[in-house]
Write an enzyme that holds these catalytic residues in place. Structure first.
Site, PDB file in Angstrom:
ATOM      1  N   LYS A  22       0.850  -1.204   0.000  1.00  0.00           N
ATOM      2  CA  LYS A  22       0.000   0.000   0.000  1.00  0.00           C
ATOM      3  C   LYS A  22       0.882   1.250   0.000  1.00  0.00           C
ATOM      4  O   LYS A  22       0.671   2.161  -0.806  1.00  0.00           O
ATOM      5  CB  LYS A  22      -0.884   0.007   1.234  1.00  0.00           C
ATOM      6  N   ASN A  23       1.906   1.263   0.853  1.00  0.00           N
ATOM      7  CA  ASN A  23       2.688   2.494   1.036  1.00  0.00           C
ATOM      8  C   ASN A  23       3.703   2.740  -0.066  1.00  0.00           C
ATOM      9  O   ASN A  23       4.300   3.801  -0.132  1.00  0.00           O
ATOM     10  CB  ASN A  23       3.347   2.496   2.416  1.00  0.00           C
ATOM     11  N   ARG A  92      -5.417  10.439   4.817  1.00  0.00           N
ATOM     12  CA  ARG A  92      -4.450  11.451   5.195  1.00  0.00           C
ATOM     13  C   ARG A  92      -3.282  11.472   4.231  1.00  0.00           C
ATOM     14  O   ARG A  92      -2.747  12.527   3.892  1.00  0.00           O
ATOM     15  CB  ARG A  92      -3.973  11.128   6.621  1.00  0.00           C
ATOM     16  N   CYS A 116      -5.523  12.175  12.246  1.00  0.00           N
ATOM     17  CA  CYS A 116      -6.070  10.836  12.015  1.00  0.00           C
ATOM     18  C   CYS A 116      -6.039  10.144  13.366  1.00  0.00           C
ATOM     19  O   CYS A 116      -5.684  10.722  14.384  1.00  0.00           O
ATOM     20  CB  CYS A 116      -5.239  10.089  10.975  1.00  0.00           C
ATOM     21  N   ARG A 121      -1.311  15.009  12.477  1.00  0.00           N
ATOM     22  CA  ARG A 121      -0.391  14.603  11.399  1.00  0.00           C
ATOM     23  C   ARG A 121       0.090  15.883  10.686  1.00  0.00           C
ATOM     24  O   ARG A 121      -0.408  16.253   9.638  1.00  0.00           O
ATOM     25  CB  ARG A 121      -1.084  13.649  10.431  1.00  0.00           C
ATOM     26  N   ILE A 123       2.116  18.711   8.562  1.00  0.00           N
ATOM     27  CA  ILE A 123       2.793  18.644   7.244  1.00  0.00           C
ATOM     28  C   ILE A 123       3.791  19.782   7.115  1.00  0.00           C
ATOM     29  O   ILE A 123       4.136  20.207   6.010  1.00  0.00           O
ATOM     30  CB  ILE A 123       1.758  18.677   6.092  1.00  0.00           C
ATOM     31  N   LEU A 125       6.940  19.897   7.480  1.00  0.00           N
ATOM     32  CA  LEU A 125       8.188  19.573   6.762  1.00  0.00           C
ATOM     33  C   LEU A 125       7.966  19.630   5.246  1.00  0.00           C
ATOM     34  O   LEU A 125       8.836  20.075   4.487  1.00  0.00           O
ATOM     35  CB  LEU A 125       8.694  18.193   7.186  1.00  0.00           C
ATOM     36  N   ASP A 305       4.437   0.668  12.174  1.00  0.00           N
ATOM     37  CA  ASP A 305       3.223   0.000  11.689  1.00  0.00           C
ATOM     38  C   ASP A 305       3.136  -1.456  12.148  1.00  0.00           C
ATOM     39  O   ASP A 305       2.069  -2.064  12.051  1.00  0.00           O
ATOM     40  CB  ASP A 305       3.181   0.043  10.153  1.00  0.00           C
ATOM     41  N   ARG A 397      -8.460  -0.680   4.949  1.00  0.00           N
ATOM     42  CA  ARG A 397      -7.594   0.329   4.330  1.00  0.00           C
ATOM     43  C   ARG A 397      -6.228  -0.269   3.975  1.00  0.00           C
ATOM     44  O   ARG A 397      -5.527   0.271   3.121  1.00  0.00           O
ATOM     45  CB  ARG A 397      -7.399   1.512   5.297  1.00  0.00           C
TER      46      ARG A 397
HETATM   47  C1  EPZ Z   1       4.138   6.983   6.297  1.00  0.00           C
HETATM   48  O1  EPZ Z   1       3.308   8.003   6.847  1.00  0.00           O
HETATM   49  C2  EPZ Z   1       3.258   5.746   6.214  1.00  0.00           C
HETATM   50  N1  EPZ Z   1       2.112   6.014   5.341  1.00  0.00           N
HETATM   51  C3  EPZ Z   1       2.768   5.370   7.618  1.00  0.00           C
HETATM   52  O2  EPZ Z   1       2.020   4.159   7.499  1.00  0.00           O
HETATM   53  C4  EPZ Z   1       3.984   5.104   8.494  1.00  0.00           C
HETATM   54  O3  EPZ Z   1       3.551   4.799   9.806  1.00  0.00           O
HETATM   55  C5  EPZ Z   1       4.880   6.350   8.516  1.00  0.00           C
HETATM   56  O4  EPZ Z   1       5.251   6.697   7.155  1.00  0.00           O
HETATM   57  C6  EPZ Z   1       6.151   6.131   9.318  1.00  0.00           C
HETATM   58  O5  EPZ Z   1       6.856   5.074   8.794  1.00  0.00           O
HETATM   59  C7  EPZ Z   1       2.289   5.970   4.003  1.00  0.00           C
HETATM   60  O6  EPZ Z   1       3.374   5.744   3.508  1.00  0.00           O
HETATM   61  C8  EPZ Z   1       1.069   6.226   3.173  1.00  0.00           C
HETATM   62  P1  EPZ Z   1       6.039  10.486   8.329  1.00  0.00           P
HETATM   63  P2  EPZ Z   1       3.796   9.554   6.843  1.00  0.00           P
HETATM   64  O7  EPZ Z   1       5.869  11.731   7.548  1.00  0.00           O
HETATM   65  O8  EPZ Z   1       4.512   9.851   5.595  1.00  0.00           O
HETATM   66  C9  EPZ Z   1       5.911  13.658  11.817  1.00  0.00           C
HETATM   67  C10 EPZ Z   1       0.142   2.771   7.757  1.00  0.00           C
HETATM   68  O9  EPZ Z   1      -0.329   2.226   8.774  1.00  0.00           O
HETATM   69  N2  EPZ Z   1       5.844  14.668  10.753  1.00  0.00           N
HETATM   70  O10 EPZ Z   1       7.307   9.709   8.208  1.00  0.00           O
HETATM   71  O11 EPZ Z   1       2.661  10.396   7.225  1.00  0.00           O
HETATM   72  C11 EPZ Z   1       4.600  12.863  11.922  1.00  0.00           C
HETATM   73  O12 EPZ Z   1       3.655  13.559  12.709  1.00  0.00           O
HETATM   74  C12 EPZ Z   1       0.610   4.209   7.821  1.00  0.00           C
HETATM   75  O13 EPZ Z   1       0.303   2.201   6.643  1.00  0.00           O
HETATM   76  C13 EPZ Z   1       5.956  16.012  11.086  1.00  0.00           C
HETATM   77  O14 EPZ Z   1       6.116  16.361  12.249  1.00  0.00           O
HETATM   78  O15 EPZ Z   1       4.836   9.496   8.058  1.00  0.00           O
HETATM   79  C14 EPZ Z   1       5.037  11.571  12.571  1.00  0.00           C
HETATM   80  O16 EPZ Z   1       5.114  11.760  13.978  1.00  0.00           O
HETATM   81  C15 EPZ Z   1       0.342   4.848   9.175  1.00  0.00           C
HETATM   82  N3  EPZ Z   1       5.863  16.947  10.104  1.00  0.00           N
HETATM   83  C16 EPZ Z   1       6.459  11.378  12.026  1.00  0.00           C
HETATM   84  O17 EPZ Z   1       6.879  12.657  11.512  1.00  0.00           O
HETATM   85  C17 EPZ Z   1       5.696  16.602   8.778  1.00  0.00           C
HETATM   86  O18 EPZ Z   1       5.645  17.513   7.911  1.00  0.00           O
HETATM   87  C18 EPZ Z   1       6.529  10.342  10.900  1.00  0.00           C
HETATM   88  O19 EPZ Z   1       5.732  10.837   9.868  1.00  0.00           O
HETATM   89  C19 EPZ Z   1       5.577  15.229   8.455  1.00  0.00           C
HETATM   90  C20 EPZ Z   1       5.665  14.274   9.456  1.00  0.00           C
END
Ligand code: EPZ
Length: 417
Positions: A22-23, A92, A116, A121, A123, A125, A305, A397
């Site tokens: 999925k990811n 999301r 979520c 969550r 954004i 960054l 995950d 999902r």
């Molecule tokens: C991806 O989410 C995955 N989703 C998530 O899988 C996975 O848990 C996560 O990476 C971590 O490995 C997809 O790939 C679709 P991040 P993402 O940006 O990109 C913080 C599942 O169950 N952050 O690496 O949203 C954020 O709040 C899902 O399949 C900021 O602070 O994860 C989190 O605490 C759940 N600012 C941490 O970083 C930002 O601008 C990791 O987020 C972006 C993120």
């Protein structure tokens, strides 16, 4: 809303096949917007999040058809740069379309993706990186409006190795003149898959899988055919299902190196794991051993995950285990439900202390997020008596035909709509 009804106590045995990731597929579907022909993506799992991405593509003007696990996208005519709020809310990770739409249309309007079940969550960054690349961003009334004449290149440092932010920068920089570097990039296998897909389209990206990725912008990208990698989290979930039932299972269609951190923890639980090129056979002890300390970290650390499925396994271990959830603020919502099944888990902030019990007991419980739903279902496989888990729309999902696969392994499980 559908629920799962499980009669626990059956040892899982046999073979199971893992579906496409999925990811990996979600950012690849977004990336098809950068070509203006026909893309063919194989091994797309039949999941709600994939369906939502297809709806977004259709909303942008793409013609999309979905035959079994192949999605065919014609992105010749993109007639809007806007993603409706309903679709943004549904998933999301639709934020991943931002970079692709800006790159194609030089502007984009989306609603804030919102939080979520895992907590806020942010954004920030993504936004900070886009501004560094000359993109004008206005955030107001719950919407993000982006516009740019010419996307600049730049040297970006991510404060945190965010998966989504890394992917969004790759998407927005692929067609920008000059070289963009991402420092402290996320190293997940799904980032490597996106690089491979974009490079097959004609992009010039190097370094995915390491913390420094360079994107040398090109003039044009062509639409191509591609096969996504297997889903490492689904693989980890099946291995956890075998571990919680003292099972003997071969999990096919996986890349062992993608889940080496999970395999290492399962070995600490006393499981014997035999690896082949694209499969792992797990032989689990009657009762798992406890694990002193597991912390979730960015790849190649233990994946967040896989935290909840592992916690289900540790809830019946012969001792006490500690889990630190470092990635998300609120990713222990499955704990209360596991405790309703007789588990003995205490949470303090980001730390969960799991004192293993002999066996869980069947109960009526509710899932509130994707991976928590998987954890509660596999907990039911162990529990004495009948477990009913509602909220299976969360499970849908991220897991295709989950109950069918578990049934084939000997589980007594059925879905009730
Ligand atoms: C991806 O989410 C995955 N989703 C998530 O899988 C996975 O848990 C996560 O990476 C971590 O490995 C997809 O790939 C679709 P991040 P993402 O940006 O990109 C913080 C599942 O169950 N952050 O690496 O949203 C954020 O709040 C899902 O399949 C900021 O602070 O994860 C989190 O605490 C759940 N600012 C941490 O970083 C930002 O601008 C990791 O987020 C972006 C993120």
């Amino acid at each position: 809303m559908s629920r799962m009804v499980i009669e626990g106590g059956k040892r899982l045995e046999g073979k199971v096949e893992v579906h496409g990731s999925k990811n990996a597929v979600l950012p690849i579907l977004a990336a098809t917007v950068l070509g203006n022909g026909i893309s063919v993506i194989h091994d797309c799992p039949k999941l709600k999040d994939v369906a939502s991405s297809i709806e977004i593509l259709r909303g942008l003007g793409c013609k999309v058809s979905w035959q079994n696990n192949t999605v065919i996208i014609n992105s010749e005519n993109i007639f809007t740069h806007y993603i409706p709020e309903k679709l943004m809310r549904e998933m999301r990770s639709s934020i991943i379309f931002l970079g692709a739409i800006i790159s194609r249309c030089r502007k984009a309007t989306i609603s804030m993706p919102g939080g979520c079940e895992l907590g806020p969550r942010p954004i920030d960054l993504h936004i900070k990186a886009f501004r560094q690349l000359g993109i004008k961003i206005d955030e107001s009334h719950g919407y993000i409006s982006c516009s740019v004449d010419k996307i600049a290149c730049g040297d970006i440092h991510l404060d945190f190795p965010s998966v989504g932010a890394t992917e969004n920068i790759m998407l927005v920089a692929s067609l920008a003149k000059g070289v963009t570097t991402i420092n402290n990039a996320a190293k997940e296998p799904e980032i490597v898959d996106l690089q491979n897909f974009l490079n097959k389209m004609g992009a010039k990206i190097r370094g995915a899988g390491s913390s420094i990725i360079t994107i040398n912008g090109v003039d044009k990208l062509s639409s191509v055919e591609y096969r996504a990698i297997p889903d490492r989290i689904v693989a980890a979930t099946y291995l956890s299902a075998a571990a919680i039932t003292g099972g003997y299972v071969t999990v096919n269609n996986l890349i062992p190196s993608h889940i080496s951190s999970v395999c290492s923890v399962l070995r600490e639980c006393g499981c014997k794991l035999q690896q082949e090129a694209n499969a792992i056979t797990i032989k689990a002890p009657k009762r798992p051993l406890p694990v002193d300390f597991v912390r979730t970290l960015p790849y190649p650390g233990f994946p967040t995950d896989a935290q909840s499925p592992l916690m289900a396994v540790l809830s019946v271990a012969s001792g006490t285990s500690i889990i630190a959830e470092n990635m998300f603020e609120n990713r222990f919502k499955h704990v209360a439900e596991l405790n309703r099944m007789g588990a003995d888990i205490k949470v303090d902030g980001r730390i969960a202390v799991t004192r293993g019990v002999e066996r869980l007991s069947g109960a009526k419980i509710s899932a509130t997020d994707l991976r928590g739903a998987a954890a509660l279902v596999i907990a039911g496989l162990n529990a004495d008596g009948i477990t009913e888990v509602d909220g299976m729309h969360h499970l849908d999902r991220g897991y295709e035909s989950f109950e069918k696969s578990l049934s084939k392994l000997g589980a007594k499980i059925k879905r009730v709509d």
